[in-house]
Design a protein around this motif. Structure first.
Motif, PDB file in Angstrom:
ATOM      1  N   ASP A  82       0.836  -1.198   0.000  1.00 30.24           N
ATOM      2  CA  ASP A  82       0.000   0.000   0.000  1.00 30.24           C
ATOM      3  C   ASP A  82       0.872   1.250   0.000  1.00 30.24           C
ATOM      4  OD1 ASP A  82      -2.007  -1.804   0.226  1.00 30.24           O
ATOM      5  OD2 ASP A  82      -2.776  -1.098   2.148  1.00 30.24           O
ATOM      6  N   GLY A  83       0.548   2.175  -0.895  1.00 30.04           N
ATOM      7  CA  GLY A  83       1.277   3.430  -0.930  1.00 30.04           C
ATOM      8  C   GLY A  83       2.519   3.435  -1.789  1.00 30.04           C
ATOM      9  N   ASP A  84       2.927   2.285  -2.336  1.00 33.84           N
ATOM     10  CA  ASP A  84       4.074   2.274  -3.238  1.00 33.84           C
ATOM     11  C   ASP A  84       3.791   3.162  -4.453  1.00 33.84           C
ATOM     12  OD1 ASP A  84       5.601   0.643  -1.700  1.00 33.84           O
ATOM     13  OD2 ASP A  84       5.463  -1.125  -2.984  1.00 33.84           O
ATOM     14  N   THR A  85       4.858   3.687  -5.028  1.00 34.09           N
ATOM     15  CA  THR A  85       4.717   4.574  -6.182  1.00 34.09           C
ATOM     16  C   THR A  85       5.335   3.934  -7.422  1.00 34.09           C
ATOM     17  OG1 THR A  85       6.751   5.701  -5.519  1.00 34.09           O
ATOM     18  CG2 THR A  85       4.665   6.688  -4.830  1.00 34.09           C
ATOM     19  N   ILE A  86       4.705   4.190  -8.568  1.00 37.29           N
ATOM     20  CA  ILE A  86       5.114   3.595  -9.838  1.00 37.29           C
ATOM     21  C   ILE A  86       5.196   4.686 -10.896  1.00 37.29           C
ATOM     22  CG2 ILE A  86       4.461   1.971 -11.666  1.00 37.29           C
ATOM     23  CD1 ILE A  86       2.851   0.440  -9.518  1.00 37.29           C
ATOM     24  N   LEU A  87       6.234   4.635 -11.710  1.00 34.24           N
ATOM     25  CA  LEU A  87       6.295   5.451 -12.919  1.00 34.24           C
ATOM     26  C   LEU A  87       6.279   4.503 -14.103  1.00 34.24           C
ATOM     27  CD1 LEU A  87       6.649   8.136 -14.422  1.00 34.24           C
ATOM     28  CD2 LEU A  87       9.126   7.794 -14.275  1.00 34.24           C
ATOM     29  N   ASP A  88       5.297   4.651 -14.971  1.00 31.07           N
ATOM     30  CA  ASP A  88       5.138   3.776 -16.124  1.00 31.07           C
ATOM     31  C   ASP A  88       5.323   4.592 -17.398  1.00 31.07           C
ATOM     32  OD1 ASP A  88       4.605   1.503 -17.625  1.00 31.07           O
ATOM     33  OD2 ASP A  88       2.426   1.748 -17.521  1.00 31.07           O
ATOM     34  N   LEU A  89       6.438   4.377 -18.095  1.00 28.67           N
ATOM     35  CA  LEU A  89       6.713   5.093 -19.336  1.00 28.67           C
ATOM     36  C   LEU A  89       6.052   4.378 -20.504  1.00 28.67           C
ATOM     37  CD1 LEU A  89      10.500   5.988 -18.901  1.00 28.67           C
ATOM     38  CD2 LEU A  89       8.479   7.277 -18.153  1.00 28.67           C
ATOM     39  N   ALA A  90       5.517   5.168 -21.439  1.00 27.15           N
ATOM     40  CA  ALA A  90       4.731   4.620 -22.544  1.00 27.15           C
ATOM     41  C   ALA A  90       3.578   3.818 -21.969  1.00 27.15           C
ATOM     42  CB  ALA A  90       5.595   3.787 -23.484  1.00 27.15           C
TER      43      ALA A  90
END
Length: 297
Positions: A82-90
Motif C-alpha cells: 500500500d502506498g508504493d509509487t510507480i512510474l510507467d513510461l509509454a
C-alpha cells in the motif's frame, strides 16, 4: 524516434488479450472500447485496454502480447505494498497502472506520447475509482524523466516501448534515474525464439533488422552484464500471440467495414490481407515477448 508517433486511426480499437501475470503482466475490446467483449489479453507496441488500433507505421515495431497478465503481478515477488509509487513510461491506456492501483492501493504516474491513449487512461482511472491515486501525462517519456522533480519511485516500468531509451539497456538506465535504492525495474521486450534467416522473415516478424532483437539467452545475459539481477520474468506463449493478433484482425476488419471511403482504407485492407499469413508464418514461430523484473546489483 519518440517524437515521430502519429495519432491512432479514429474508430479502430485494439483488443487486450490474456488474463493471468498481473492478469498474466493495447487490448480487450470492452465496454469503453466501443467494440465487442472478449477475454482479456495483451497489447501491441504499448497500449492497454480500450485504446484505438495504431497505424502499422506509427511506432517502432515492438509487439506486446501479454497485456492482461500485466494487470495482476505476482505480489510476493514484486513486493507491492500500500502506498508504493510507480512510474510507467509509454503507459498506453493505463490498464496496468490503474489495475495495480485498484488491487494493491499503489499510486503513480503514467506517461505516453499519444493524446488518445492518455485520454483513455484518464477515463480508465475514473472507471476503476483510482483517479485520486494515479495521474497520466501526455508527453515524451525521455523528456519527462529528464525533467522529473518528484521523489524516487518504488517501481519504474516500460513495457513494449524500449525505443524511448534507445533500446532495452538505455531504457533501464532511464528508469533507474527515478528509482529508489532497492526499487524494481520492469521492462517488456521482444526476443527471437528462432533467428530469421531471410529479409522476408525479419520483416514478417515486425522487425527492420535481425539485430533489432536478441535471443532470450542473450537478452538475459545483457541484464547481468549491465549490472542488474533478473528476479522474475513472464513470457508470452503461442496462445498469447494468437489472442493478441486475432483482436487486431477483428478490430481492423470492423474499421474497414465502418470506413469504406477513408483515405487509408486500401492500405489497411492490404495490411489485413496479409496479417494472418504473416502471423502464422513469421511472428508466431520466431518472435517471443516477455516482461522482466530487475533489481540493481
Amino acid at each position: 524516434m519518440a517524437g515521430a508517433a502519429r495519432e491512432p486511426l479514429d474508430g479502430v480499437r485494439h483488443g487486450e488479450e490474456v488474463e493471468d501475470l498481473r492478469r498474466r503482466l493495447d487490448h480487450v475490446p470492452n465496454r469503453n472500447a466501443g467494440a465487442p467483449r472478449r477475454a482479456p489479453g495483451v497489447g501491441w507496441r504499448h497500449g492497454r485496454p480500450p485504446p484505438p488500433v495504431r497505424h502499422p507505421r506509427e511506432r517502432p515495431p515492438h509487439p506486446r502480447p501479454l497485456h492482461a497478465r500485466e494487470a495482476r503481478p505476482p505480489r510476493p515477488v514484486l513486493g507491492l505494498a500500500d502506498g508504493d509509487t510507480i512510474l510507467d513510461l509509454a503507459s498506453g491506456s493505463g490498464e496496468m497502472l490503474c489495475t495495480w492501483a485498484r488491487d494493491h492501493r499503489v499510486g503513480g504516474v503514467g506517461v505516453d506520447l499519444s493524446t488518445v491513449f492518455t485520454d483513455a487512461a484518464v477515463a480508465r482511472s475514473v472507471e476503476l475509482g483510482v483517479s485520486d491515486r494515479v495521474t497520466f501525462v501526455q508527453g515524451d517519456a525521455a523528456t519527462y524523466v529528464e525533467e522529473y522533480d518528484g521523489g524516487p519511485v518504488d517501481v519504474a516500468s516500460c513495457l513494449g516501448a524500449t525505443w524511448v531509451g534507445g533500446g532495452v539497456l538505455g531504457t533501464i538506465d532511464l528508469l533507474a534515474r527515478v528509482l529508489r535504492p532497492g526499487g524494481l525495474v520492469l521492462v517488456g521486450e521482444p526476443f527471437w525464439t528462432t533467428v530469421p534467416e531471410t529479409e522476408e522473415a525479419v520483416r514478417g516478424a515486425h522487425a527492420r533488422s535481425v539485430d533489432d532483437f536478441a535471443t532470450l539467452p542473450a537478452l538475459v545475459r545483457s541484464f547481468g552484464d549491465h549490472g542488474w539481477d533478473l528476479v522474475q520474468m513472464v513470457l508470452a506463449d503461442p496462445d498469447d500471440w494468437d489472442h493478441y493478433a486475432a483482436a487486431q484482425w477483428l478490430s481492423t476488419r470492423r474499421w474497414l467495414d465502418a470506413h469504406p471511403g477513408h483515405e487509408l482504407w486500401q492500405e489497411m485492407r492490404d495490411e489485413l490481407d496479409e496479417a494472418a499469413y504473416r502471423h502464422v508464418t513469421f511472428t508466431r514461430p520466431a518472435l517471443g515477448w516477455g516482461v522482466f523484473a530487475l533489481l540493481q546489483r
